[in-house]
Write a protein that holds these residues in place. Structure first.
Motif, mmCIF file in Angstrom:
data_model
loop_
_atom_site.group_PDB
_atom_site.id
_atom_site.type_symbol
_atom_site.label_atom_id
_atom_site.label_comp_id
_atom_site.label_asym_id
_atom_site.label_seq_id
_atom_site.Cartn_x
_atom_site.Cartn_y
_atom_site.Cartn_z
ATOM 1 N N TRP A 1 3.928 3.210 2.658
ATOM 2 C CA TRP A 1 4.903 4.127 2.294
ATOM 3 C C TRP A 1 6.123 3.447 1.700
ATOM 4 O O TRP A 1 6.409 2.055 1.929
ATOM 5 N N TYR A 2 6.929 3.982 0.644
ATOM 6 C CA TYR A 2 8.078 3.508 0.209
ATOM 7 C C TYR A 2 9.296 4.442 0.336
ATOM 8 O O TYR A 2 10.339 3.977 0.265
ATOM 9 N N VAL A 3 9.238 5.578 -0.032
ATOM 10 C CA VAL A 3 10.378 6.726 0.486
ATOM 11 C C VAL A 3 9.961 7.278 1.568
ATOM 12 O O VAL A 3 9.224 7.943 1.802
ATOM 13 N N GLU A 4 11.046 6.941 2.558
ATOM 14 C CA GLU A 4 10.957 7.428 3.967
ATOM 15 C C GLU A 4 10.663 8.967 4.160
ATOM 16 O O GLU A 4 10.048 9.193 4.937
ATOM 17 N N ALA A 5 11.341 9.627 3.425
ATOM 18 C CA ALA A 5 11.401 11.160 3.262
ATOM 19 C C ALA A 5 10.148 11.581 3.247
ATOM 20 O O ALA A 5 9.706 12.784 3.647
ATOM 21 N N GLU A 6 9.205 10.911 2.408
ATOM 22 C CA GLU A 6 7.743 11.488 2.369
ATOM 23 C C GLU A 6 6.940 11.329 3.521
ATOM 24 O O GLU A 6 5.651 11.928 3.637
ATOM 25 N N LEU A 7 7.454 10.476 4.767
ATOM 26 C CA LEU A 7 6.700 10.500 5.769
ATOM 27 C C LEU A 7 6.526 11.664 6.610
ATOM 28 O O LEU A 7 5.437 11.941 7.262
ATOM 29 N N ASP A 8 7.367 12.817 6.239
ATOM 30 C CA ASP A 8 7.381 13.990 6.992
ATOM 31 C C ASP A 8 6.137 14.548 6.610
ATOM 32 O O ASP A 8 5.914 15.696 7.156
ATOM 33 N N ARG A 9 5.462 14.259 5.384
ATOM 34 C CA ARG A 9 4.366 15.053 4.907
ATOM 35 C C ARG A 9 3.008 14.657 5.623
ATOM 36 O O ARG A 9 1.949 15.438 5.745
ATOM 37 N N GLY B 1 -0.360 5.688 -1.968
ATOM 38 C CA GLY B 1 0.143 6.970 -2.111
ATOM 39 C C GLY B 1 -0.195 8.092 -1.240
ATOM 40 O O GLY B 1 -0.100 9.293 -1.429
ATOM 41 N N GLY B 2 -0.454 7.705 0.033
ATOM 42 C CA GLY B 2 -0.932 8.678 1.110
ATOM 43 C C GLY B 2 -0.048 9.528 1.710
ATOM 44 O O GLY B 2 -0.421 10.443 2.289
ATOM 45 N N THR B 3 1.276 9.326 1.519
ATOM 46 C CA THR B 3 2.178 10.535 1.799
ATOM 47 C C THR B 3 2.820 11.178 0.838
ATOM 48 O O THR B 3 3.844 11.886 0.906
ATOM 49 N N GLY B 4 2.376 11.349 -0.569
ATOM 50 C CA GLY B 4 2.389 12.125 -1.677
ATOM 51 C C GLY B 4 2.107 13.235 -1.561
ATOM 52 O O GLY B 4 1.558 13.829 -0.640
ATOM 53 N N GLY B 5 2.271 14.122 -2.799
ATOM 54 C CA GLY B 5 1.802 15.505 -2.903
ATOM 55 C C GLY B 5 0.336 15.783 -2.725
ATOM 56 O O GLY B 5 -0.189 16.561 -2.061
ATOM 57 N N VAL C 1 -8.409 3.583 -1.328
ATOM 58 C CA VAL C 1 -8.118 4.648 -2.223
ATOM 59 C C VAL C 1 -6.760 4.756 -2.888
ATOM 60 O O VAL C 1 -5.786 4.496 -2.261
ATOM 61 N N ASN C 2 -6.893 4.531 -4.258
ATOM 62 C CA ASN C 2 -5.538 4.280 -5.033
ATOM 63 C C ASN C 2 -4.889 5.562 -5.597
ATOM 64 O O ASN C 2 -5.598 6.214 -6.607
ATOM 65 N N LEU C 3 -3.889 6.055 -5.017
ATOM 66 C CA LEU C 3 -3.373 7.283 -5.555
ATOM 67 C C LEU C 3 -2.155 7.203 -6.094
ATOM 68 O O LEU C 3 -1.434 7.952 -6.724
ATOM 69 N N VAL C 4 -1.408 6.108 -6.009
ATOM 70 C CA VAL C 4 -0.081 5.597 -6.601
ATOM 71 C C VAL C 4 -0.277 5.813 -8.137
ATOM 72 O O VAL C 4 -1.129 5.417 -8.852
ATOM 73 N N GLY C 5 0.614 6.617 -8.752
ATOM 74 C CA GLY C 5 0.608 6.744 -10.130
ATOM 75 C C GLY C 5 1.884 7.567 -10.708
ATOM 76 O O GLY C 5 2.907 8.039 -9.977
ATOM 77 N N GLY C 6 2.080 7.534 -11.811
ATOM 78 C CA GLY C 6 3.464 8.129 -12.462
ATOM 79 C C GLY C 6 3.070 8.791 -13.874
ATOM 80 O O GLY C 6 2.029 8.244 -14.488
ATOM 81 N N PHE C 7 4.015 9.585 -14.352
ATOM 82 C CA PHE C 7 3.701 10.133 -15.367
ATOM 83 C C PHE C 7 4.859 10.225 -16.565
ATOM 84 O O PHE C 7 6.165 10.134 -16.005
ATOM 85 N N ALA C 8 4.640 9.943 -17.716
ATOM 86 C CA ALA C 8 5.781 9.860 -18.752
ATOM 87 C C ALA C 8 5.043 10.508 -20.178
ATOM 88 O O ALA C 8 4.211 10.189 -20.375
ATOM 89 N N VAL D 1 -11.824 3.986 -4.710
ATOM 90 C CA VAL D 1 -11.542 5.044 -5.544
ATOM 91 C C VAL D 1 -10.374 5.152 -6.198
ATOM 92 O O VAL D 1 -9.229 4.734 -5.615
ATOM 93 N N CYS D 2 -10.048 5.173 -7.370
ATOM 94 C CA CYS D 2 -8.944 5.084 -8.151
ATOM 95 C C CYS D 2 -8.564 6.577 -8.856
ATOM 96 O O CYS D 2 -9.882 7.126 -9.315
ATOM 97 N N ILE D 3 -7.568 7.084 -8.829
ATOM 98 C CA ILE D 3 -7.243 8.243 -9.711
ATOM 99 C C ILE D 3 -6.886 8.074 -11.009
ATOM 100 O O ILE D 3 -6.103 7.041 -11.532
#
Length: 238
Positions: A38-46, A14-18, A85-92, A136-138
């Motif tokens: 990374w999985y979403v190429e557009a996030e590489l711009d970050r 999740g190192g390319t996320g917000g 470092v585990n930052l991948v996550g989702g919210f519902a 480290v986990c979020i």
């Protein structure tokens, strides 16, 4: 020794996320070698190119892709894998349990728990081989202070906290420390867009979270393991 060592490697999912982009920048500035799937190429711009940064396309729900990430992180014997470092996550959220299909729970467990478990599991043999490391986990503050309409999210994040504590006990003898962060809502552009009228005074800032992660990876936190650490905006400012 400094807070971190340039002779070590960290995987940041999740190192390319917000949030992840702030963590990636902070750790690169501190001298770590990073491997960021990374999985979403557009996030590489970050994330800007950096000599200590390697990005790799990966579906972290796929075992072979996870193995490829760990292989990338371990190819430089001069800078062995030390941290995950585990930052991948989702919210519902939005509906109560009797109104929520079981598939929502399964999806929340998959993105918030299973991916972290899979990546840690793949990295552990390398951490053991090199004499230890730091994971480290979020998690989420909601795991200890639930709110209505988010039982699937709360349960998945509570499971992350339980995993952290179990790993800390299981691998203490291998000199592997495992800690979790419990942020309130994280102050990312996506969350601001989703909740434009919300009171952001207690939202956790990505840069603050990044500094705590840097500390937990570094040698100064060598006595800390099995902790679930709240992360909030104590100053209450933007």
């Amino acid at each position: 020794m400094n807070e971190t060592s340039p002779a070590r490697t960290v995987i940041v999912t999740g190192g390319t996320g917000g949030l992840g982009a702030a963590v990636t920048r902070h750790l690169l500035d501190a001298g770590w070698r990073l491997v960021v799937p990374w999985y979403v190429e557009a996030e590489l711009d970050r994330v800007a190119p950096h000599p200590n940064l390697e990005t790799i396309r990966a579906d972290l729900s796929d075992e072979q892709d996870v193995e490829a990430v760990v292989e990338c992180a371990t190819k430089d014997e001069a800078r062995p894998l030390y941290g995950v470092v585990n930052l991948v996550g989702g919210f519902a959220a939005g509906r109560r349990v009797h109104e929520t299909p079981i598939e929502v729970l399964e999806a929340q467990l998959s993105i918030n728990l299973t991916i972290a478990y899979r990546v840690i599991q793949a990295a552990l043999p390398e951490l053991i081989r090199h004499g230890g490391g730091s994971v480290v986990c979020i998690g989420s503050a909601a795991a200890v202070r639930p709110f209505p309409g988010a039982a699937t999210y709360v349960a998945s994040k509570a499971a992350v906290s339980a995993l952290v504590q179990a790993l800390a006990v299981e691998y203490a003898g291998d000199n592997i420390r495992v800690n979790g962060l419990l942020p309130t809502m994280v102050d990312t552009p996506a969350n601001r867009d989703a909740m434009p009228e919300a009171d952001r005074s207690s939202w956790a800032r990505p840069t603050d979270i990044a500094e705590v992660i840097g500390f937990l990876l570094g040698d100064s936190s060598r006595a800390v393991s099995g902790a679930s650490i709240p992360v909030v905006n104590v100053a209450g400012s933007d």
